[in-house]
Scaffold this motif. Structure first.
Motif, PDB file in Angstrom:
ATOM      1  N   ALA A  92      -0.985  -1.564  -5.329  1.00 27.12           N
ATOM      2  CA  ALA A  92      -1.179  -0.829  -6.681  1.00 27.12           C
ATOM      3  C   ALA A  92       0.279  -0.797  -7.279  1.00 27.12           C
ATOM      4  O   ALA A  92       0.352  -0.341  -8.378  1.00 27.12           O
ATOM      5  N   ASP A  93       1.549  -1.099  -6.466  1.00 30.24           N
ATOM      6  CA  ASP A  93       2.756  -0.968  -6.862  1.00 30.24           C
ATOM      7  C   ASP A  93       3.533  -2.077  -6.592  1.00 30.24           C
ATOM      8  O   ASP A  93       2.894  -3.152  -6.307  1.00 30.24           O
ATOM      9  N   ASP A  94       5.043  -2.009  -7.023  1.00 25.30           N
ATOM     10  CA  ASP A  94       5.845  -3.054  -6.632  1.00 25.30           C
ATOM     11  C   ASP A  94       6.308  -3.076  -5.411  1.00 25.30           C
ATOM     12  O   ASP A  94       7.127  -4.207  -5.152  1.00 25.30           O
ATOM     13  N   THR A  95       5.958  -2.115  -4.657  1.00 20.09           N
ATOM     14  CA  THR A  95       6.822  -2.080  -3.386  1.00 20.09           C
ATOM     15  C   THR A  95       5.716  -1.445  -2.297  1.00 20.09           C
ATOM     16  O   THR A  95       4.810  -0.887  -2.652  1.00 20.09           O
ATOM     17  N   ALA A  96       6.380  -1.782  -1.057  1.00 18.34           N
ATOM     18  CA  ALA A  96       5.253  -0.949   0.033  1.00 18.34           C
ATOM     19  C   ALA A  96       6.052  -0.277   0.946  1.00 18.34           C
ATOM     20  O   ALA A  96       7.507  -0.065   0.771  1.00 18.34           O
ATOM     21  N   ARG A  97       5.654   0.644   1.730  1.00 24.15           N
ATOM     22  CA  ARG A  97       6.235   1.627   2.484  1.00 24.15           C
ATOM     23  C   ARG A  97       5.902   1.128   4.117  1.00 24.15           C
ATOM     24  O   ARG A  97       4.876   0.945   4.739  1.00 24.15           O
ATOM     25  N   LEU A  98       7.040   1.195   4.886  1.00 23.55           N
ATOM     26  CA  LEU A  98       6.909   1.158   6.215  1.00 23.55           C
ATOM     27  C   LEU A  98       7.775   1.936   6.959  1.00 23.55           C
ATOM     28  O   LEU A  98       9.098   2.072   7.094  1.00 23.55           O
ATOM     29  N   GLY A  99       7.116   2.935   7.718  1.00 24.30           N
ATOM     30  CA  GLY A  99       7.940   4.191   8.297  1.00 24.30           C
ATOM     31  C   GLY A  99       8.772   4.690   7.112  1.00 24.30           C
ATOM     32  O   GLY A  99       8.396   4.809   6.117  1.00 24.30           O
ATOM     33  N   GLY A 100       9.932   4.855   7.227  1.00 28.93           N
ATOM     34  CA  GLY A 100      10.954   5.481   6.278  1.00 28.93           C
ATOM     35  C   GLY A 100      11.611   4.509   5.246  1.00 28.93           C
ATOM     36  O   GLY A 100      12.468   4.856   4.709  1.00 28.93           O
ATOM     37  N   PHE A 101      11.138   3.213   5.258  1.00 30.90           N
ATOM     38  CA  PHE A 101      11.718   2.381   4.354  1.00 30.90           C
ATOM     39  C   PHE A 101      10.693   1.562   3.451  1.00 30.90           C
ATOM     40  O   PHE A 101       9.367   1.924   3.331  1.00 30.90           O
TER      41      PHE A 101
END
Length: 295
Positions: A23-32
């Motif tokens: 639902a967004d333009d980015t993804a999260r992986l750990g602290g990134f």
């Protein structure tokens, strides 16, 4: 199948929690924070666009997504199709200049062969750190809608790249957009939602409102237009549907500090959908809100 239908189908696949429901333009992986963009010759850039500019644009479009999360660029991965040697070398020179300009480094990637005559397909993945990461889904009824910079310059620049007469600054806006990284880091702590304007102001505002479960109204009389764009003869509605601006679009509570130059262009409310005004006059929605990929 259009882009929205394909993404809806992807949501039925097993998703990593960091995908945020796509639902967004980015993804999260750990602290990134991670984002990826592809530029296709004939779709995102013209065959005659200089290779150095294509490299700049490929990096800038990815870093623009990081800017909308208040992130600092950490590294990028490049997928590149080898074809014409002269073009590839010019692309590498342009990429090196862009990486230096935005204080970013290459982490790795992949190279493939390009069949003779095939259009170039270039993909870059950007990794960001230290993100504050306001989602596009965080707008609230009563929030104001703001945008940085000016709108429509890149759309006019595309027309110039295709042969129209116009100011060089507009052509540069199309070929060498600037990711608003410093503005994103300043704004992120104070906003409820933020994304970049890539496919057009109207369609991206509608996406923010839909993701947030709100309605949004935009006043075309408040859409910021550059002097060069006005000289070119463009109007606010054409600017708002053109795309490729890579400005930051954000929702903030009335009275919230806005620590970067921006223009208030609308308001969120209870309900759903997008409405347009021109001052006090209601304006019908155009048949096309912006750019959307389709088969």
């Amino acid at each position: 199948m259009i882009e929205a239908e394909f993404i809806a189908a992807l949501r039925r696949l097993p998703l990593h929690p960091g995908a945020l429901g796509l639902a967004d333009d980015t993804a999260r992986l750990g602290g990134f924070i991670l984002t990826t963009d592809t530029l296709v010759e004939g779709v995102h850039f013209l065959p005659g666009d200089p290779a150095e500019d294509v490299a700049w644009k490929l990096l800038a479009t990815n870093l623009s997504d990081l800017a909308a999360k208040g992130a600092r660029p950490e590294a990028v991965l490049l997928n590149h199709p080898l074809g014409d040697d002269r073009w590839d070398r010019a692309f590498l020179a342009g990429l090196g200049a862009a990486l230096a300009a935005f204080d970013c480094a290459l982490l790795g990637g992949d190279t493939v062969s390009l069949p003779p005559g095939a259009p170039r397909v270039l993909t870059l993945t950007a990794i960001g750190a230290d993100a504050i990461a306001p989602a596009r889904s965080g707008a609230r009824p009563g929030d104001d809608l703001w945008v940085t910079g000016t709108i429509g310059d890149a759309g006019a620049g595309l027309a110039i790249a295709r042969g129209a007469d116009g100011p060089a600054a507009l052509l540069a806006a199309y070929r060498r957009p600037r990711p608003h990284l410093s503005e994103g880091r300043l704004l992120a702590p104070h906003v409820h939602a933020m994304m970049d304007v890539s496919d057009g102001l109207l369609i991206d505002a509608w996406r923010m409102a839909a993701a947030s479960g709100c309605a949004v109204t935009i006043d075309l009389a408040q859409v910021p237009l550059s002097p060069d764009y006005r000289v070119f003869g463009g109007d606010a509605l054409a600017a708002a549907t053109a795309g490729d601006d890579y400005q930051l679009l954000f929702a903030a509570a009335p009275g919230a500090p806005i620590p970067a130059p921006a223009t208030r262009i609308g308001r969120f409310a209870e309900g759903a959908g997008l409405a347009l005004t021109d001052g006090d006059r209601a304006v019908p929605l155009p048949p096309r809100l912006g750019f959307e990929h389709r088969a």
